[in-house]
Design an enzyme around this catalytic site. Sequence first.
Site, mmCIF file in Angstrom:
data_model
loop_
_atom_site.group_PDB
_atom_site.id
_atom_site.type_symbol
_atom_site.label_atom_id
_atom_site.label_comp_id
_atom_site.label_asym_id
_atom_site.label_seq_id
_atom_site.Cartn_x
_atom_site.Cartn_y
_atom_site.Cartn_z
ATOM 1 N N ILE A 75 0.807 -1.219 0.000
ATOM 2 C CA ILE A 75 0.000 0.000 0.000
ATOM 3 C C ILE A 75 0.844 1.274 0.000
ATOM 4 C CG2 ILE A 75 -2.006 -1.072 1.084
ATOM 5 C CD1 ILE A 75 -1.086 0.045 3.765
ATOM 6 N N GLY A 76 2.147 1.127 0.094
ATOM 7 C CA GLY A 76 2.999 2.309 0.088
ATOM 8 C C GLY A 76 4.454 1.951 0.315
ATOM 9 N N GLU A 82 8.931 -1.481 2.184
ATOM 10 C CA GLU A 82 7.533 -1.388 1.784
ATOM 11 C C GLU A 82 6.594 -1.350 2.991
ATOM 12 O OE1 GLU A 82 7.542 -3.679 -2.515
ATOM 13 O OE2 GLU A 82 7.202 -4.849 -0.693
ATOM 14 N N VAL A 83 5.419 -0.764 2.760
ATOM 15 C CA VAL A 83 4.340 -0.798 3.736
ATOM 16 C C VAL A 83 3.198 -1.597 3.109
ATOM 17 C CG1 VAL A 83 2.724 0.536 5.138
ATOM 18 C CG2 VAL A 83 5.002 1.452 4.642
ATOM 19 N N ASP A 95 7.380 16.312 14.726
ATOM 20 C CA ASP A 95 6.979 16.340 13.316
ATOM 21 C C ASP A 95 5.470 16.175 13.186
ATOM 22 O OD1 ASP A 95 7.176 16.506 10.596
ATOM 23 O OD2 ASP A 95 7.877 14.458 10.291
#
Length: 395
Positions: A181-182, A188-189, A300
């Site tokens: 997914i990303g 990777e995710v 952040d």
Amino acid sequence: MKEKVLQRSVELSWQEPEHPNGVITEYEIKYYEKDQRERSYSTVKTRSTSASINNLKPGTVYVFQIRAFTAAGYGSYSPRLDVATLEEATATAVSSEQNPVIIIAVVAVAGTIILVFMVFGFIIGRRHCGYSKADQEGDEELYFHCTKTYIDPETYEDPNRAVHQFAKELDASCIKIERVIGAGEFGEVCSGRLKLPGKRDVAVAIKTLKVGFTEKQRRDFLCEASIMGQFDHPNVVHLEGVVTRGKPVMIVIEYMENGALDAFLRKHDGQFTIIQLVGMLRGIAAGMRYLADMGYVHRDLAARNILVNSNLVCKVSDFGLSRVIEDDPEAVYTTTGGKIPVRWTAPEAIQYRKFTSASDVWSYGIVMWEVMSYGERPYWDMSNQDETLTVLSFG
């Protein structure tokens, strides 16, 4: 509210409010000894309209209050209810009786809290609380003790010790990766399912460490898990566990169906009510208040680092100490010591690199603007250099 009182426990049950402000996802019961006057309290969270409060002292008066949680956040607590546990001498005589004493109380419906008070509480409410968890028939008990604070994993001589102290080691066979997914900083995710023995499977997001990693990359990657594992709050992304004894190395967190808040708002521009938007902000403020109470400075905070689930509950995420802050060179400003997200950063943090809960509050103000503008770019088309000069002049 109905209650059944025993020597060391109280069983509570109540009715769901008739007109809640959204779908109720959980209830929180706060309780403490009456003579302690809330100096040290505990909470139990449950998804049902009943709970059993255990490990109480015999012959002691406890104060109970309940509140509900929806996408708009927590509501106010119900009126206080005093309940006395049974004395040791009388416990045996009445323990077999099944007729509980019935007392009527009102469960507060979750609603919107004025953000000014949330931010004020976030910046000055520095009560440090720790926690421990226990499963009780599927419900999660969260006991707060005003002693523990966040522990920086970098203070550990052996970073692996910090990981295994704060993060649960998962068996890789319990994790099913379904799709990518990303992409993250380290790999990777993916989305997938987690099936633990004796429990139903749940949707999860899985961060993987890319092949050929260095030991420093592995340490930095797992550092986020060491941080997340110390937190437990409805508005902070929950860590399910890690896989460190196999490949790929993985961090497994709860799955947030709607992804990052900034992209989600842009996708649904103009589709929410003001109450819904304020509810999102209230949730973010609650998560940040909790982190501030723990002594953690995020550094952040931005809409891109807030995740949204299917119930529109917003949760603070991105706890990595080594972050990639956008590939777009306009999104960052380089100063001595590295890059910082200048559009979200307080003046003292830009100029002196002094990050505190107060600088997180400044960032929260920018997030408020992002949410109410449906994900617009802060400071519009000003360059980072111009925006920095503006911030410093007003700061």
